[in-house]
Enzyme design. Structure first.
Site, PDB file in Angstrom:
ATOM      1  N   ASP A 100       0.870  -1.167   0.000  1.00  0.00           N
ATOM      2  CA  ASP A 100       0.000   0.000   0.000  1.00  0.00           C
ATOM      3  C   ASP A 100       0.921   1.236   0.000  1.00  0.00           C
ATOM      4  O   ASP A 100       2.094   1.146   0.384  1.00  0.00           O
ATOM      5  CB  ASP A 100      -0.884  -0.025   1.253  1.00  0.00           C
ATOM      6  CG  ASP A 100      -1.626   1.277   1.440  1.00  0.00           C
ATOM      7  OD1 ASP A 100      -2.373   1.666   0.524  1.00  0.00           O
ATOM      8  OD2 ASP A 100      -1.460   1.926   2.503  1.00  0.00           O
ATOM      9  N   LEU A 101       0.394   2.367  -0.434  1.00  0.00           N
ATOM     10  CA  LEU A 101       1.233   3.571  -0.513  1.00  0.00           C
ATOM     11  C   LEU A 101       1.018   4.500   0.686  1.00  0.00           C
ATOM     12  O   LEU A 101       1.849   4.580   1.575  1.00  0.00           O
ATOM     13  CB  LEU A 101       0.961   4.312  -1.828  1.00  0.00           C
ATOM     14  CG  LEU A 101       1.347   3.519  -3.092  1.00  0.00           C
ATOM     15  CD1 LEU A 101       0.989   4.321  -4.338  1.00  0.00           C
ATOM     16  CD2 LEU A 101       2.824   3.195  -3.068  1.00  0.00           C
ATOM     17  N   ASP A 102      -0.139   5.193   0.688  1.00  0.00           N
ATOM     18  CA  ASP A 102      -0.355   6.224   1.704  1.00  0.00           C
ATOM     19  C   ASP A 102      -0.465   5.639   3.110  1.00  0.00           C
ATOM     20  O   ASP A 102      -1.290   4.768   3.369  1.00  0.00           O
ATOM     21  CB  ASP A 102      -1.631   7.005   1.366  1.00  0.00           C
ATOM     22  CG  ASP A 102      -1.510   7.713   0.026  1.00  0.00           C
ATOM     23  OD1 ASP A 102      -1.092   8.871   0.023  1.00  0.00           O
ATOM     24  OD2 ASP A 102      -1.793   7.082  -1.014  1.00  0.00           O
ATOM     25  N   ASP A 106      -1.911  -0.148   6.000  1.00  0.00           N
ATOM     26  CA  ASP A 106      -2.137   0.609   7.243  1.00  0.00           C
ATOM     27  C   ASP A 106      -3.601   0.862   7.561  1.00  0.00           C
ATOM     28  O   ASP A 106      -3.926   1.340   8.635  1.00  0.00           O
ATOM     29  CB  ASP A 106      -1.440   1.968   7.154  1.00  0.00           C
ATOM     30  CG  ASP A 106      -2.162   2.903   6.192  1.00  0.00           C
ATOM     31  OD1 ASP A 106      -2.325   2.513   5.019  1.00  0.00           O
ATOM     32  OD2 ASP A 106      -2.589   3.991   6.616  1.00  0.00           O
TER      33      ASP A 106
HETATM   34 MG   LIG Z   1      -2.877   3.371   3.180  1.00  0.00          MG
END
Ligand SMILES: [Mg+2]
Length: 246
Positions: A13-15, A192
Site C-alpha cells: 500500500d502507498l499512503d 495501514d
Molecule cells: Mg494506506
C-alpha cells in the site's frame, strides 16, 4: 517480524504505509530514496513488486514516474499486471458519473472537504475538516443509493469512498498471485488502513506475511510502527536478500 526469505513477493500500500500521510492526497510526495528502494526490490525479487492502493493507476504512475510498477488502483477496480496488461472491473465507470456529480457538489458546499474523482471510484476526503466525518459518510451513502448493490461505500482514514462492488485489495493480490512473477512466491503485504484488511486476510490464507503499519486492530500477523519503519524493514530485506545473485 518473520525471518527474511529470498522468495517473497511484495504487495505494498502507498499512503500511510510506504509514504507518510499529508494533509491532502495531492500533497503526498515521494523521494528518490523511495523510488530507488522499490526499483532495487523489484530487481531482487525477480519483478515481484506490486503497488496496491486506493489511488488510481494514473496517480500512482505520476508519483513514481519514470518508473512503472505492476499495480492495483482504486482498491482493485483497476489493475496492471507485471507484463503491463490492464484489467478493469466490469462495472462501467460511466455509471458513476451522475452520482459523482452529487458528491462533488456536496463537497463544494462544505469547505474543507476534498472531492476526488478517480474514474472507476470517487473519494471524499475530510482530513482538513474532521468534524464533517459523519456528514461526509451520510452524503456518499445517500448518493450511492440509486446504484444499489453494484457499488460499495467504504470508509478509510479520513476518507469515504464509493467503488464498484466485488473488488478489493484482497482480490487484487489474489489475481497477482496467480500470475508470473508472483506465482510460487510467498506473498508479503504491508498496509495501514481498514481497506487493507481484505489484503491481510488473503495473504494469511495463502500462507504469506501480513504486516500492519501503525496502530489499530488488524488481521495482520505482524506490525511495524510507521512508514519510516516499513521503509527501513524493506531496506533490511534488500540488504540481506538483494545483493548476492540468485
Ligand atoms: Mg494506506
Amino acid at each position: 517480524m518473520p525471518p527474511f526469505q529470498r522468495d517473497w513477493a511484495f504487495f505494498l500500500d502507498l499512503d500511510g504505509t510506504l509514504l507518510d500521510i499529508a494533509a491532502t492526497p495531492e500533497a503526498v510526495g515521494i523521494g528518490l530514496s523511495e523510488k530507488n528502494l522499490l526499483e532495487r526490490m523489484r530487481a531482487a525479487s525477480g519483478g515481484a513488486v506490486a503497488l496496491v492502493s486506493g489511488r488510481s493507476l494514473t496517480r500512482i504512475d505520476e508519483l513514481f514516474a519514470p518508473l512503472v510498477f505492476a499495480a492495483a488502483g482504486q482498491h482493485g477496480a483497476e489493475r496492471r499486471d507485471a507484463q503491463g496488461k490492464r484489467h478493469r472491473h466490469r462495472f462501467p465507470a460511466s455509471a458513476l458519473r451522475p452520482v459523482a456529480g452529487g458528491i462533488r457538489s456536496f463537497a463544494s458546499r462544505h469547505p474543507g472537504l476534498v472531492f476526488e474523482d478517480k474514474g472507476a471510484s470517487v473519494a471524499l476526503h475530510y482530513r482538513l475538516a474532521p468534524q464533517l466525518a459523519a456528514a461526509a459518510h451520510e452524503a456518499v451513502r445517500e448518493a450511492a443509493e440509486p446504484l444499489g448493490d453494484q457499488v460499495e461505500v467504504q470508509g478509510g482514514k479520513m476518507v469515504v469512498e464509493l467503488k464498484p462492488a466485488g473488488c478489493d485489495k484482497g482480490s487484487a493480490i489474489e489475481s497477482f498471485m496467480q500470475e508470473p512473477p508472483f506465482a510460487g512466491r510467498v506473498p508479503v503485504f504491508l498496509g495501514d488502513d481498514v481497506t487493507d484488511e481484505y489484503g491481510f486476510r488473503v495473504v494469511n490464507r495463502l500462507g504469506g506475511h501480513s504486516v500492519k503499519v501503525g496502530e489499530g486492530a488488524s488481521a495482520a500477523r505482524w506490525r511495524l510502527e510507521n512508514p519510516a519503519a516499513a521503509r527501513a524493514w524493506l531496506d533490511a530485506w534488500l540488504e540481506k536478500c538483494g545483493s548476492a545473485s540468485t
